[in-house]
Design a protein around this motif. Structure first.
Motif: not given
Length: 478
Positions: A312-323
């Motif tokens: 579910k965690v894709r390689l894009n800036t939206t999914c990496f926002k929490p980190f």
């Protein structure tokens, strides 16, 4: 000598070079031919020699003898044909500093032919049978290597002795000629002894030596690397075996240079259950890592389309926002790309318990901009311990890797500070689902063992030893 036997003997003799190459270093690949392996070579070599001796071309014999009342009579033996040549008993032994000694005893042969005698006033002819018994042959093989590391073989010495020759004439006056057989037998014995050694030397020089010269001492693996299996030191002959040292080194096809490390000393065990043993040292594997690292072949890219769909965690800036809190503000809703590069060539360790390596890599993250250019985001250092498994078949050695848990550290950030610990689970998943399968797919293709074409190994096994893999096998050809 048949091609199959040529291949077998060449495979074994490849392990018996006796002349060191100039500028040689220690071995990354060591081997041993046991008494069992030497005996197998003896059986095949003697069988090939028996076929060659059965095809010997014997010269005609002529001479004269004196008969009471009649006087001197001229004779000729011609159309000699070896009907059978048997080598029932033989042995082989290493000769320290020289090569091999092959001894054949109790051999025998049967020869047929025609005879002709004449005097000025009469002529007679018929056939004869000749039995040759108690043939012994001793052959010394001198083994070496040329400047390129290819094997050489020559006849160091050869001696043949015949204990008994019996000839029987058939024909109208054969009883008369049988009275003078000893002169003929003595002449035949001397000729036959010389012809046997002549044939032995000819077979070695015209069959085995040219074939050995066709054996490659390097093996091309792919567009990047090759393996050097050339000799680096003379073998050590003992009562029961012959030991050898091979370079056992990966090298770059584009630019060959000496590795910055040397092979470890190997405590090779005294085992004799198999015909052939190899010790494959850490040097062999670590030169592979050095070559592929230097060629940039260990740099990997991970993009979103490589990530399994179920993750579910894709390689894009939206999914990496929490980190990475600042990421989506600076690069909203953009795909990302990861570049994984080792910070140094990997180094493999072998102990009796495990094969392991501890690679350190840099993970560089980029945002893919609308114009397809890349914007640098951050660099994470990752370290882990990987375990390896190695297997063999009849011609190749294979490997597989198991990834341990990644330990992360932030090396540089263009998007502000953040905690990499929150990202460990994602990076571990990406590494195990994308990088690891790619590496194992390459290792599954295998790397060739130093064997000529059509020669294979059977009953193979692998054992872990300190700084090397012990590989034992029997030889077979097909």
């Amino acid at each position: 000598m048949s091609k199959a036997r040529n291949l077998l003997l060449a495979s074994l003799l490849l392990c018996l070079h006796y002349s060191p190459l100039s500028g040689a270093t220690g071995p990354g690949f060591v081997g041993r031919i046991t008494d069992k392996g030497l005996d197998y070579a003896r059986q095949e070599g003697v069988a090939a020699l028996q076929q060659k001796l059965a095809q010997l071309t014997l010269p005609d014999f002529s001479g004269s003898f004196r008969v009471k009342v009649i006087g001197r009579v001229d004779y000729k033996l011609y159309s000699l044909n070896i009907r059978s040549f048997q080598l029932p008993s033989s042995a082989i032994a290493p000769v320290p500093g020289t090569g091999l000694k092959v001894s054949i005893t109790n051999a025998f042969a049967e020869v047929t032919g025609d005879w002709l005698v004449k005097k000025r006033w009469f002529k007679d002819h018929g056939s004869f049978d000749l039995k040759v018994e108690g043939i012994s042959i001793s052959v010394g093989l001198k083994l070496g290597a040329d400047a390129s590391g290819r094997p050489t073989v020559g006849t160091a010495d050869c001696a043949a002795h015949i204990s008994d020759v019996k000839v029987h004439f058939s024909g109208r006056l054969s009883w008369l000629y049988n009275l003078f057989h000893k002169n003929i037998e003595s002449s035949f014995r001397n000729t036959m002894e010389g012809k046997v050694c002549e044939e032995v030397s000819s077979s070695i020089g015209s069959k085995l030596q040219p074939f050995l010269q066709t054996l490659p001492v390097t093996a091309r693996i792919d567009k990047v690397s090759g393996i050097d299996y050339s000799l680096v030191a003379p073998p050590v002959a003992s009562q029961n075996s012959l030991d050898l040292d091979l370079k056992g080194e990966f090298f770059s096809l584009a630019h060959r240079s000496a590795p910055p490390f040397t092979p470890p000393a190997l405590a090779f065990p005294v085992d004799h259950d198999r015909m052939l043993y190899f010790g494959i040292s850490t040097y062999f594997f670590n030169t592979a890592g050095l070559v592929y690292y230097g060629a940039g072949e260990m740099n990997f890219f991970i993009t979103d389309d490589m990530v399994p769909k179920e993750f579910k965690v894709r390689l894009n800036t939206t999914c990496f926002k929490p980190f990475v809190p600042q990421l989506e503000k600076l690069y909203p809703n953009m795909l990302m790309k990861l570049q994984v590069s080792p910070s140094s060539a990997p180094s493999l360790t072998i102990t009796p318990d495990a094969i392991s390596l501890s690679p350190a890599v840099d993970i560089r993250a980029f945002a893919i901009l609308p114009n397809a250019s890349l914007a640098s985001l951050f660099v994470i250092g990752a370290s882990t311990t990987m375990s390896a498994k190695v297997s063999v078949n009849s011609t190749k050695i294979f490997g597989s890797l198991k990834l341990g848990k990644l330990q992360l550290s932030l090396k540089h950030s263009d998007v502000g500070p953040f905690s990499v610990q929150l990202m460990e689970a994602i990076m571990n998943y990406l590494a195990s689902s994308t990088l690891l399968p790619a590496m194992n797919a390459r290792l599954a293709e295998g790397f060739p063992l130093p064997l000529p074409d059509h020669v294979e190994l059977s009953s193979a096994f692998l054992q872990l030893r300190q700084d090397f893999l012990l590989f034992g096998a029997d030889v077979r050809y097909g």
